[in-house]
Design an enzyme around this catalytic site. Structure first.
Site, PDB file in Angstrom:
ATOM      1  N   ASP A 214       0.888  -1.138  -0.004  1.00  0.00           N
ATOM      2  CA  ASP A 214       0.003  -0.128   0.114  1.00  0.00           C
ATOM      3  C   ASP A 214       0.778   1.250  -0.150  1.00  0.00           C
ATOM      4  O   ASP A 214       1.807   1.275   0.621  1.00  0.00           O
ATOM      5  CB  ASP A 214      -1.063   0.034   1.260  1.00  0.00           C
ATOM      6  CG  ASP A 214      -1.809   1.218   1.404  1.00  0.00           C
ATOM      7  OD1 ASP A 214      -2.754   1.078   0.454  1.00  0.00           O
ATOM      8  OD2 ASP A 214      -1.845   1.945   2.275  1.00  0.00           O
ATOM      9  N   GLU A 268       1.574  -0.515  -4.960  1.00  0.00           N
ATOM     10  CA  GLU A 268       0.636   0.534  -5.267  1.00  0.00           C
ATOM     11  C   GLU A 268       1.580   1.826  -5.489  1.00  0.00           C
ATOM     12  O   GLU A 268       1.646   2.441  -4.433  1.00  0.00           O
ATOM     13  CB  GLU A 268      -0.494   0.826  -4.232  1.00  0.00           C
ATOM     14  CG  GLU A 268      -1.606   1.795  -4.773  1.00  0.00           C
ATOM     15  CD  GLU A 268      -2.263   2.127  -3.632  1.00  0.00           C
ATOM     16  OE1 GLU A 268      -3.396   2.744  -3.743  1.00  0.00           O
ATOM     17  OE2 GLU A 268      -1.650   2.281  -2.190  1.00  0.00           O
TER      18      GLU A 268
END
Length: 550
Positions: A214, A268
């Protein structure tokens, strides 16, 4: 179809089809209205038969759920909302028995304000060792009443929150690039680096095949935390893509390379240039990263072709496989946005509520699915894509849980509209999401989803589910062994045509008129039914080209 077809010899992750499981909305096993690991385990045969190679799970860790689990309080335990650590181990083992690999979400940029480290930091004095794991700083102004710098939260509002000292007086501020419940970790601190290396090993030892990272571009911050300023250079922001972040991934790569079975990272990485993006994919860093340029681009011939060209060029520089993705848990479902006048996606301007032509969006979404699966590299399927689910834009205010809704004062409806629980059956209070007699789903499902459920589409030869199953099977048996390059073919204006090996071709019609198929070609699969030798508008076809004399 119960036995997965043998994979090609190249590393699995270079061509994998990966299915994103948003656990709380996938399937509810215990009847509390929230998806859980028991629900996922019960649906593993469905995922196997869909034809994907791996599953990516959004965070399942212990969390107060201020941001759907992306506020982690314990990286080594499962939140009771989803199940237990023992169940996670069983799920991983059962997925492997079905031929499915498992990728788990890792959230290293920030943790929960309920994490033991942050609770210790709040209880400690300013300047203490406990606070050095985070970004605490005195405020500006006469009495420290102003934030330390001008950084803004991705979720809206200031990126700093002021604390209270033990005696109750206003104290230092702490940084949170997302919600106040998600304090940013200080990756300059050696304990932070050591802790996450330990977390990696913890899950690798329990059999996971990789990690989705993330906010992979956001861990490092510029020394001194300088102001962004009134006219910032988006390629040189002080809180993202700072060079020191690459040291982290080089150290992590050494860890995964020490485990058997090709364990992988997918990042990401939201960055403004392909050059910045590609640096994360160097051979000693991440294996792959999400292709947000493709996700965001409009359904237009020039836009799609340009992004494909730029993607392939950027990845070729570092020898990494591209990925192709149309939707995820943070974006508007592409069936909805493809039916709008502006078919692009912008995280800062989601355009929720704009007029949508569902049939047009569906036709384009089916074509886009075949296009992504035909391109070289890996492909991601967000749960519900295979059912052609739309964005739910009329959720009651009182049920929305996305923190962006609250922090924007309701101006941003948030992301919950793409997180509505899946419909499995055509009847029942939760359309099969939960057992009979269960609590209501945590978000309500639209009534017309009964006709889009797995049960409704399962035996329909023309359904989106059948299209996905057929395409994923053909992709595995026919396409993954093809070269990781493509060659553009001559085509009518507004038609995108390419071949991977001179035999297989993909043709997409972006015009509003039917176009002729190549003479002598054989149709392997089409996103909508074909009439004779014409390709309808907003349709994609996979073709076998006739042999040519050499």
């Amino acid at each position: 179809m119960n036995t997965p077809t043998a994979r090609p010899a190249q590393p699995w992750w270079r061509t994998a089809a990966i299915y994103q499981v948003y656990v709380r909305s996938f399937a509810d096993g215990d009847g509390d209205g929230v998806g859980d690991l028991a629900g996922v385990r019960s649906r593993l045969p469905y995922l196997r038969d869909l034809g994907v190679d791996a599953l990516w799970f959004n965070p399942w860790y212990r969390s107060p759920m201020a941001d759907g689990g992306y506020d982690v309080a314990d990286y080594r335990d499962i939140d009771p909302l989803f199940g237990t650590l023992a169940e996670a181990r069983e799920l991983i083992a059962e997925a492997h028995e079905h031929g499915l690999r498992v990728i788990v979400d890792l959230v290293p940029n920030h943790c929960s304000d309920q994490h033991p480290w942050f609770r210790e930091a709040l209880a400690a004095e300013p300047g203490s060792a406990e606070r050095e794991r985070f970004w605490f700083a005195p405020g500006k102004g006469e009495s420290g009443e102003l934030p330390p710098n001008d950084w803004q939260s991705y979720f809206g509002g200031n990126a700093w929150t002021r604390t209270a000292d033990p005696d109750g007086t206003p104290g230092d501020w702490y940084l949170h690039l997302f919600a106040p419940e998600q304090p940013d970790l200080n990756w300059e601190h050696p304990e932070v680096r050591t802790e996450f290396e330990s977390v990696l090993r913890f899950w690798l030892d329990r059999g996971v095949d990789g990690f989705r990272i993330d906010v992979a571009h956001g861990l490092a911050k510029k020394p001194g935390l300088p102001d962004v300023g009134p006219d910032p250079d988006v390629t040189d922001l002080p809180y993202q893509d700072v060079d020191a972040v690459h040291e982290v991934y080089r150290s992590w790569r050494k860890i995964t390379d020490g485990y058997p079975g090709e364990r992988v990272f997918v990042g990401e990485v939201w960055l403004p240039t392909p050059e910045q993006f590609a640096r994360y994919l160097r051979p000693d860093e991440l294996h792959s990263a999400f292709n947000f340029e493709f996700l965001c681009c409009a359904w237009e011939f020039d836009a799609v072709k340009d992004v494909v060209d730029a993607t392939l060029a950027a990845h070729a520089e570092v020898g990494a496989p591209p990925t192709w993705v149309l939707s995820n848990h943070d974006t508007i479902r592409h069936v909805t946005r493809y039916g709008r006048e502006d078919t692009s996606f912008d995280m800062g301007n989601k355009r929720l509520g704009a007029p949508t032509d569902r049939n047009l969006g569906l036709r384009r979404a089916r074509a886009a699915a075949l296009l992504t699966m035909a391109l070289p590299g890996g492909v991601y399927v967000y749960q519900g894509d295979e059912l052609a689910l739309s964005e739910v834009e009329d959720l009651p205010d009182g049920l929305i849980q996305d923190p962006t809704f609250v922090r924007s004062g309701g101006a941003d409806r948030g992301r919950d509209g793409c997180r509505v629980p899946l419909p499995w059956t055509s009847d029942g209070a939760s359309l099969g999401f939960s057992p009979d007699g269960a609590a209501a789903p945590w978000l309500p499902q639209p009534a017309d989803w009964a006709g889009r459920s797995v049960a409704a589409q399962d035996a329909d030869p023309h359904s989106a589910l059948t299209l996905y199953r057929t395409a994923l099977r053909l992709r595995r048996t026919e396409l993954t062994a093809l070269p990781e390059t493509l060659t553009w073919l001559p085509a009518d204006p507004g038609a995108l045509a390419f071949t991977r090996d001179g035999s297989f071709a993909c043709l997409v019609n972006f015009t509003d008129q039917p176009l002729p198929l190549p003479e002598g070609s054989t149709v392997l699969l089409a996103s909508t039914p074909l009439d004779d030798t014409l390709l309808p508008p907003d349709t994609c076809a996979w073709l076998r080209l006739p042999a040519t004399d050499s």
